[in-house]
Design a protein around this motif. Structure first.
Motif, PDB file in Angstrom:
ATOM      1  N   VAL A 187       6.778  -0.448   7.556  1.00 40.94           N
ATOM      2  CA  VAL A 187       6.437   0.826   6.920  1.00 40.94           C
ATOM      3  C   VAL A 187       7.724   1.554   6.554  1.00 40.94           C
ATOM      4  N   ALA A 188       7.816   1.969   5.300  1.00 40.31           N
ATOM      5  CA  ALA A 188       8.932   2.797   4.842  1.00 40.31           C
ATOM      6  C   ALA A 188       8.434   4.229   4.681  1.00 40.31           C
TER       7      ALA A 188
ATOM      8  N   GLU B 251       3.236  15.804   3.399  1.00 36.72           N
ATOM      9  CA  GLU B 251       4.016  15.597   4.626  1.00 36.72           C
ATOM     10  C   GLU B 251       4.919  14.375   4.528  1.00 36.72           C
ATOM     11  N   ARG B 252       4.402  13.312   3.923  1.00 32.94           N
ATOM     12  CA  ARG B 252       5.236  12.116   3.788  1.00 32.94           C
ATOM     13  C   ARG B 252       4.575  11.142   2.804  1.00 32.94           C
ATOM     14  N   LEU B 253       5.375  10.219   2.367  1.00 38.53           N
ATOM     15  CA  LEU B 253       4.917   9.109   1.537  1.00 38.53           C
ATOM     16  C   LEU B 253       5.268   7.829   2.266  1.00 38.53           C
TER      17      LEU B 253
ATOM     18  N   THR C 168       0.846  -1.196   0.000  1.00 40.03           N
ATOM     19  CA  THR C 168       0.000   0.000   0.000  1.00 40.03           C
ATOM     20  C   THR C 168       0.879   1.243   0.000  1.00 40.03           C
ATOM     21  N   PHE C 169       0.595   2.151  -0.921  1.00 38.79           N
ATOM     22  CA  PHE C 169       1.294   3.431  -1.006  1.00 38.79           C
ATOM     23  C   PHE C 169       0.344   4.512  -0.503  1.00 38.79           C
ATOM     24  N   LYS C 170       0.793   5.310   0.460  1.00 36.29           N
ATOM     25  CA  LYS C 170      -0.047   6.352   1.040  1.00 36.29           C
ATOM     26  C   LYS C 170       0.607   7.710   0.828  1.00 36.29           C
TER      27      LYS C 170
ATOM     28  N   SER D 119      16.659   2.227   2.972  1.00 38.57           N
ATOM     29  CA  SER D 119      15.418   1.511   2.698  1.00 38.57           C
ATOM     30  C   SER D 119      15.604   0.565   1.524  1.00 38.57           C
ATOM     31  N   VAL D 120      14.865  -0.536   1.571  1.00 40.97           N
ATOM     32  CA  VAL D 120      14.892  -1.490   0.467  1.00 40.97           C
ATOM     33  C   VAL D 120      13.958  -1.044  -0.665  1.00 40.97           C
TER      34      VAL D 120
END
Length: 463
Positions: free
Chosen positions: A347-348, A337-339, A316-318, A384-385
């Protein structure tokens, strides 16, 4: 004035004040969209406030059938029930450029009556490029909305009609277009069509009948060919292949009671442990795209995209955005604010603080990526991977109107590296050209000279 008025409305989507003819930008847009079978659509009405100003979109934007319905619905529901459809056989935006009295030659304009109608109309809207499919179904769409069958009329039958403001009527007036190889030149045909428009509007005005009018065409009058395919004299290289134009897909739209969040990218690619996958075809133009978890309010929005399976798991991409009021600028600004990337319980987080702009605008950037050579706008505090690259990224989560983006605030700064190099080079050359004449003007010639027949002159100082 016709050229100035129509082109002004093509730039702004509405308005009444005549402005200068912006032919160069329109020719570029027309050449880009002509091959895709788009035609212009000009709308005007005797009622006020039927169309809100259309915000600029990305260059070359094509109005789809869904977007066109958002423009027509207010006019058909709130405006006059008498609708005039001037349907020309062929028409392109280039016709306004070529025959609209360019460079101040207003007396040569082939659209004087149309220009006058747009100037006097309380409401007007000009769409420079409308999808051919939308235009092909326009008559049927108007018929269903009005509940009246189209009536093919000419000047003679129009004068015999008794129109009623309370009863719907769809009047179809066909206008020809003849190529220059025919019996009449295009300018003469367009001038004749403009006279027909003027006479029809004059008849309605004399009878004091409210109306909404539209001018469009069945197909474009001009089709631009790729320069590599033109035969003779242009030096086409052997084995040269024509580059296919990239596919244009609709943006992702999150809706509750209305469209709230729009997201678009020409290419959407992600990588997990250096294994890249293209998610473009799985994201845009997909009816059953999983947007579970997305929500929106006036100050906070989140677009959630879920893919299953992806890299053997549910991912899931938020995209999380917020809008805040800043007293210094006295306006609302939004920022992403962030992805977040959720997968297998982990969570990355990516910092995307540079994705920001006024809340009334959308945001556009050529690359939003975690790859350093592509801008590195996606920043993570820990290794991050996951990696991600969005090409021609555009997003809007506040003040969305319909299914199209507002004017885009671009990530590119005004002073790009190329501009800085040009400025520094110009300043250096200016210094050389200033210093050189200054040194030349500072030279002084001698006022005393040695006579070889007399005694030697000793010069201690030259004044």
């Amino acid at each position: 004035m016709m050229a100035a008025t129509v082109v002004s409305r093509i730039r702004t989507g509405t308005g009444r004040a005549p402005v200068m003819w912006l032919s160069l930008s329109l020719v570029a847009v027309a050449a880009a969209v002509a091959t895709e079978q788009q035609v212009p659509l000009v709308l005007w009405s005797s009622d006020r406030n039927l169309w809100a100003p259309v915000a600029d979109t990305h260059e070359g934007h094509i109005t789809s059938d869904m977007q066109l319905s958002t423009y027509l619905d207010p006019a058909l529901e709130l405006g006059p029930r008498n609708v005039l459809l001037f349907l020309q056989d062929k028409l392109s935006i280039e016709d306004f450029t070529a025959y609209g009295g360019v460079f101040g030659n207003k007396q040569d304009s082939a659209f004087s009556n149309l220009e006058n109608a747009l100037d006097l109309a309380p409401s007007s809207l000009v769409l420079p490029a409308v999808d051919w499919y939308a235009i092909s179904t326009l008559t049927t769409y108007l018929q269903e909305k009005l509940g009246a069958s189209p009536l093919h009329v000419d000047l003679a039958t129009l004068k015999e009609l008794k129109l009623n403001a309370s009863l719907p009527a769809l009047l179809l007036i066909r206008l020809p277009y003849t190529a220059s190889s025919g019996l009449m030149a295009p300018r003469e045909v367009l001038t004749g069509n403009d006279e027909v428009i003027g006479q029809v509007l004059s008849t309605l005005k004399s009878e004091d009948v409210p109306y909404t009018a539209a001018l469009t065409a069945v197909r474009p009058s001009r089709v631009a060919r790729d320069i590599t395919m033109v035969a003779g004299g242009l030096g086409r290289q052997l084995l040269q292949t024509q580059v296919a134009s990239p596919a244009i897909h609709p943006p992702v739209s999150y809706n509750d009671t209305a469209p709230r969040i729009l997201f678009w990218a020409q290419n959407f690619s992600v990588a997990y442990k250096d294994e890249w996958k293209d998610l473009t075809s799985l994201t845009f133009g997909v009816e059953n795209l999983n947007l579970t978890g997305s929500f929106w309010n006036d100050s906070f929005a989140m677009l959630s995209l879920t893919y299953e399976p992806l890299f053997g798991a549910t991912v899931t991409f938020k995209f999380i955005l917020a809008s805040r009021f800043y007293p210094v600028s006295a306006r609302y600004w939004f920022a992403m604010e962030r992805l977040e990337i959720h997968s297998n319980g982990s969570v990355a987080h990516f910092n995307v603080s540079q994705v920001t702009g006024p809340s009334i605008y959308s945001f556009h950037c050529e690359y939003v990526s975690s790859v350093s050579k592509k801008g590195n706008l996606l920043v993570t505090n820990v290794p991050s991977v996951w990696q991600m690259t969005l090409h021609n990224f555009q997003i809007q989560a506040f003040n969305v109107t319909g299914e199209q983006f507002s004017y885009a605030s671009d990530c590119a700064g005004f002073f790009s590296p190329g501009i800085w190099m040009g400025l520094l080079t110009t300043l250096f050359m200016l210094f050389i050209f200033t210093y050189g004449p200054h040194m030349i003007l500072s030279l002084k010639t001698m006022d005393r000279f040695d006579d070889h027949k007399g005694p030697t002159i000793t010069l201690t100082q030259i004044v």
